[in-house]
Write an enzyme that holds these catalytic residues in place. Structure first.
Site, PDB file in Angstrom:
ATOM      1  N   SER A  22       0.864  -1.188   0.000  1.00 49.09           N
ATOM      2  CA  SER A  22       0.000   0.000   0.000  1.00 49.09           C
ATOM      3  C   SER A  22       0.896   1.232   0.000  1.00 49.09           C
ATOM      4  O   SER A  22       1.061   1.921   0.983  1.00 49.09           O
ATOM      5  CB  SER A  22      -0.930  -0.016   1.216  1.00 49.09           C
ATOM      6  OG  SER A  22      -0.208   0.097   2.418  1.00 49.09           O
ATOM      7  N   HIS A 135      -3.715  -5.804   2.843  1.00 46.62           N
ATOM      8  CA  HIS A 135      -2.851  -6.860   3.397  1.00 46.62           C
ATOM      9  C   HIS A 135      -3.587  -8.158   3.703  1.00 46.62           C
ATOM     10  O   HIS A 135      -2.988  -9.078   4.260  1.00 46.62           O
ATOM     11  CB  HIS A 135      -2.176  -6.358   4.689  1.00 46.62           C
ATOM     12  CG  HIS A 135      -1.197  -5.263   4.447  1.00 46.62           C
ATOM     13  ND1 HIS A 135      -0.679  -4.472   5.451  1.00 46.62           N
ATOM     14  CD2 HIS A 135      -0.619  -4.813   3.294  1.00 46.62           C
ATOM     15  CE1 HIS A 135       0.160  -3.595   4.940  1.00 46.62           C
ATOM     16  NE2 HIS A 135       0.205  -3.771   3.639  1.00 46.62           N
ATOM     17  N   GLU A 144      -4.678  -2.054   9.439  1.00 48.22           N
ATOM     18  CA  GLU A 144      -3.922  -2.621  10.562  1.00 48.22           C
ATOM     19  C   GLU A 144      -4.513  -2.223  11.907  1.00 48.22           C
ATOM     20  O   GLU A 144      -4.796  -1.046  12.140  1.00 48.22           O
ATOM     21  CB  GLU A 144      -2.467  -2.114  10.531  1.00 48.22           C
ATOM     22  CG  GLU A 144      -1.745  -2.452   9.252  1.00 48.22           C
ATOM     23  CD  GLU A 144      -0.435  -1.687   9.098  1.00 48.22           C
ATOM     24  OE1 GLU A 144       0.176  -1.306  10.120  1.00 48.22           O
ATOM     25  OE2 GLU A 144      -0.042  -1.458   7.948  1.00 48.22           O
ATOM     26  N   GLU A 185       1.294  -8.882   7.203  1.00 46.01           N
ATOM     27  CA  GLU A 185       2.201  -8.450   8.270  1.00 46.01           C
ATOM     28  C   GLU A 185       2.104  -9.363   9.488  1.00 46.01           C
ATOM     29  O   GLU A 185       2.557  -9.024  10.570  1.00 46.01           O
ATOM     30  CB  GLU A 185       1.942  -6.985   8.620  1.00 46.01           C
ATOM     31  CG  GLU A 185       2.241  -6.088   7.421  1.00 46.01           C
ATOM     32  CD  GLU A 185       2.145  -4.607   7.697  1.00 46.01           C
ATOM     33  OE1 GLU A 185       1.560  -4.222   8.724  1.00 46.01           O
ATOM     34  OE2 GLU A 185       2.669  -3.843   6.873  1.00 46.01           O
ATOM     35  N   ASP A 222      -3.771   1.609  11.736  1.00 38.38           N
ATOM     36  CA  ASP A 222      -3.432   2.233  10.462  1.00 38.38           C
ATOM     37  C   ASP A 222      -4.535   1.892   9.465  1.00 38.38           C
ATOM     38  O   ASP A 222      -4.509   0.846   8.830  1.00 38.38           O
ATOM     39  CB  ASP A 222      -2.080   1.698   9.947  1.00 38.38           C
ATOM     40  CG  ASP A 222      -1.710   2.308   8.598  1.00 38.38           C
ATOM     41  OD1 ASP A 222      -2.423   3.237   8.155  1.00 38.38           O
ATOM     42  OD2 ASP A 222      -0.711   1.875   7.990  1.00 38.38           O
ATOM     43  N   GLU A 266      -2.709   6.151  12.204  1.00 36.44           N
ATOM     44  CA  GLU A 266      -1.813   6.441  11.070  1.00 36.44           C
ATOM     45  C   GLU A 266      -2.650   6.606   9.801  1.00 36.44           C
ATOM     46  O   GLU A 266      -3.622   5.877   9.597  1.00 36.44           O
ATOM     47  CB  GLU A 266      -0.852   5.254  10.948  1.00 36.44           C
ATOM     48  CG  GLU A 266       0.104   5.304   9.773  1.00 36.44           C
ATOM     49  CD  GLU A 266       0.971   4.038   9.738  1.00 36.44           C
ATOM     50  OE1 GLU A 266       1.187   3.416  10.798  1.00 36.44           O
ATOM     51  OE2 GLU A 266       1.408   3.674   8.651  1.00 36.44           O
ATOM     52  N   ASP A 292       2.023   8.638   7.125  1.00 34.24           N
ATOM     53  CA  ASP A 292       2.809   7.640   6.384  1.00 34.24           C
ATOM     54  C   ASP A 292       2.751   7.998   4.897  1.00 34.24           C
ATOM     55  O   ASP A 292       3.646   8.671   4.381  1.00 34.24           O
ATOM     56  CB  ASP A 292       2.238   6.239   6.670  1.00 34.24           C
ATOM     57  CG  ASP A 292       2.839   5.148   5.792  1.00 34.24           C
ATOM     58  OD1 ASP A 292       3.856   5.396   5.140  1.00 34.24           O
ATOM     59  OD2 ASP A 292       2.273   4.026   5.753  1.00 34.24           O
ATOM     60  N   LYS A 317       9.927   5.031   6.812  1.00 31.41           N
ATOM     61  CA  LYS A 317      10.259   3.818   6.056  1.00 31.41           C
ATOM     62  C   LYS A 317      11.431   4.167   5.148  1.00 31.41           C
ATOM     63  O   LYS A 317      11.276   5.002   4.240  1.00 31.41           O
ATOM     64  CB  LYS A 317       9.075   3.388   5.199  1.00 31.41           C
ATOM     65  CG  LYS A 317       7.851   2.876   5.959  1.00 31.41           C
ATOM     66  CD  LYS A 317       6.651   2.801   5.005  1.00 31.41           C
ATOM     67  CE  LYS A 317       5.484   2.040   5.586  1.00 31.41           C
ATOM     68  NZ  LYS A 317       4.228   2.294   4.817  1.00 31.41           N
ATOM     69  N   HIS A 345       8.539  -1.231   9.255  1.00 34.75           N
ATOM     70  CA  HIS A 345       8.797  -2.249   8.231  1.00 34.75           C
ATOM     71  C   HIS A 345       7.900  -1.973   7.021  1.00 34.75           C
ATOM     72  O   HIS A 345       7.154  -1.000   7.003  1.00 34.75           O
ATOM     73  CB  HIS A 345       8.474  -3.645   8.798  1.00 34.75           C
ATOM     74  CG  HIS A 345       7.020  -3.848   9.096  1.00 34.75           C
ATOM     75  ND1 HIS A 345       6.436  -5.074   9.236  1.00 34.75           N
ATOM     76  CD2 HIS A 345       6.012  -2.952   9.286  1.00 34.75           C
ATOM     77  CE1 HIS A 345       5.149  -4.942   9.476  1.00 34.75           C
ATOM     78  NE2 HIS A 345       4.871  -3.675   9.516  1.00 34.75           N
ATOM     79  N   LYS A 368       7.244  -0.228  14.393  1.00 36.34           N
ATOM     80  CA  LYS A 368       6.128  -1.015  13.873  1.00 36.34           C
ATOM     81  C   LYS A 368       6.713  -2.072  12.952  1.00 36.34           C
ATOM     82  O   LYS A 368       7.231  -1.773  11.887  1.00 36.34           O
ATOM     83  CB  LYS A 368       5.203  -0.067  13.103  1.00 36.34           C
ATOM     84  CG  LYS A 368       4.066  -0.735  12.384  1.00 36.34           C
ATOM     85  CD  LYS A 368       3.117   0.295  11.777  1.00 36.34           C
ATOM     86  CE  LYS A 368       2.979   0.076  10.294  1.00 36.34           C
ATOM     87  NZ  LYS A 368       1.866   0.825   9.691  1.00 36.34           N
TER      88      LYS A 368
HETATM   89  P1  PGA Z   1       2.960  -1.263   3.012  1.00 35.38           P
HETATM   90  O1  PGA Z   1       2.052  -0.979   4.277  1.00 35.38           O
HETATM   91  O2  PGA Z   1       4.307  -1.699   3.446  1.00 35.38           O
HETATM   92  O3  PGA Z   1       2.172  -2.337   2.288  1.00 35.38           O
HETATM   93  O4  PGA Z   1       3.005   0.007   2.208  1.00 35.38           O
HETATM   94  C1  PGA Z   1       2.542  -0.553   5.490  1.00 35.38           C
HETATM   95  C2  PGA Z   1       1.826   0.699   5.961  1.00 35.38           C
HETATM   96  O5  PGA Z   1       0.922   1.217   5.284  1.00 35.38           O
HETATM   97  O6  PGA Z   1       2.185   1.214   7.006  1.00 35.38           O
HETATM   98 ZN    ZN Z   2       0.751   2.985   6.820  1.00 36.18          ZN
END
Ligand code: PGA
Ligand code: ZN
Length: 404
Positions: A22, A135, A144, A185, A222, A266, A292, A317, A345, A368
């Site tokens: 995502s 996910h 999440e 995840e 999230d 998030e 994010d 990230k 991650h 996270k």
């Molecule tokens: P992604 O999702 O690694 O699939 O982008 C993680 C997030 O949105 O925090």
């Molecule tokens: Zn996110």
């Protein structure tokens, strides 16, 4: 993809780069081959060739201890604003492996090489227990749902509390006749439909495991609403439910924050700066609003976000931006503005544990890195346990998160 960097003194550093499902729109570009006959187009031979060819030639002779110079050279060599020519995966692999090699050469653990301190704060894990969105193949639109062991005295205890809660949740799900398979995840992916159902299950799991909601273990989520956003609406397509306006989305988040203890939300909204600013005014004093997909670990975008009062915390990230130096810059800008950071991650992970060291080095409030179901996530927790053991009295669990 994985990169090895070898220095003149024989020191070696190795790093592997993750991949997201995502992704934020303004992320640095992950270079894939696009050859449908190999890995469905997802091969990385081009990026690997860039590392072994152009990049290796350009870096030969540089001092690995000077991370800024290495990363500057990588950025200049690529020459595009989003690392599209050589690939952010190629650049980041080299950048991280270079940092590791320099740490080995200096005889230091990675976290200390990244930032020398007398005392370190260990990040509080924010652990994904229920997966939805992009996910998981269920009917849950939010991505999440996490537990945050805010009351744990140490990393080791935080991870034990997490494991116990994770297993208590599994028992509850089985009892209720739900599937206990996991999503990307590592959180369970039962066929729930609403955020309330998911949060209610987490609350019950925490209590079943013998912990106090709030005092011991809190929650975070999230929704990854950039995935739900279509024009100026948020469409809950997986559950086949409603379509919400920005105002309705804010109202929904407010109901959830009113009802459940929530360390952070998030990506509560998608690419809508004006909406984000309203969301921040409305909920910013009650919970952390973590950016994010809206910030994509990009120092310039974070800077602009801060000046416009967008959110009050930053998700970090490495592969959204593509070098270690720019990642450190994104964290620095955030911390200086009083924004907490959550080192993260990706849904597509490797066994690389760089983010564990990074979170300790920079004094991030949270990390996270998924559930305890699969070793690419557990690898990060194991590294955090090793760091805690190694630092002993020089580490305080959760100090950065508790700071006012
Ligand atoms: P992604 O999702 O690694 O699939 O982008 C993680 C997030 O949105 O925090
Ligand atoms: Zn996110």
């Amino acid at each position: 993809m994985e990169v090895d960097v070898v220095l003149a003194d024989g020191s070696r550093g190795r790093a592997a780069v993750p991949s997201g499902a995502s992704t934020g729109e303004r992320e640095a570009l992950e270079l894939r081959d696009g050859d449908p006959l190999r890995y469905g187009g997802k091969g990385v031979r081009k990026a690997v060739a860039h590392v072994n060819g152009e990049i290796a030639r350009a870096l030969a002779g540089l001092d690995a201890a000077d991370q800024t110079a290495i990363d500057r050279r990588l950025i200049d060599l690529d020459g595009t604003p989003n690392k599209a020519r050589l690939g952010a995966n190629a650049l980041l692999g080299v950048s991280m492996a270079g940092a590791r090699a320099a740490a080995v050469s200096a005889g230091l653990p990675l976290y200390r090489h990244l930032q020398a301190r007398d005392r370190y704060s260990l990040p509080i894990p924010t652990v994904n227990l229920l997966n939805g969105g992009a996910h998981a193949a269920n009917a849950l639109d939010f991505q999440e749902f996490m537990m945050v062991p805010i009351g744990a005295p140490t990393m080791a205890e935080a991870i034990r509390w997490t494991a116990e809660t994770f297993h208590a949740l599994k028992a509850l799900l089985s009892q209720a006749g739900h599937l206990t398979s996991v999503g990307d995840e590592g959180g369970y992916a039962p066929n729930l439909r609403t955020a309330e159902e998911a949060l209610e299950l987490l609350v019950r799991a925490i209590e079943h495991a013998g912990y106090r909601l709030c005092g011991d273990i809190s929650l975070s989520m999230d929704p990854a609403t950039s995935e739900l956003q279509h024009g100026d609406r948020y469409e809950f397509r997986k559950s086949g439910q409603s379509t919400l306006t920005t105002a309705e989305m804010i109202a929904l988040l407010e109901r959830l924050v009113d009802r459940y203890p929530m360390v952070f939300v998030e990506d509560g909204l998608g690419d809508d700066w004006e909406g984000w600013s309203r969301l921040t005014r409305r909920l910013g004093s009650r919970t952390l609003l973590v950016g994010d997909d809206i910030f994509v670990t990009n120092p310039a975008i974070i800077h602009e976000g801060i000046s416009r009062g967008i959110g009050n915390a930053t998700l970090i990230k490495l592969n959204q931006i593509g070098t270690v130096t720019e990642t450190l810059e994104a964290i620095k800008i955030s911390h200086e503005a009083g924004y907490r950071t959550v080192i993260s991650h990706r849904s597509g992970e490797t066994e690389d544990t760089f983010i564990a060291d990074l979170a300790v080095a920079v004094g991030a409030a949270y990390i996270k890195t998924g559930s305890l179901a699969s070793s690419e996530r557990v690898a990060k927790y194991n590294q955090l346990l090793r760091i805690e053991e190694e630092l002993g009295e020089a580490a305080e669990f959760g100090a950065a998160a508790r700071q006012r």
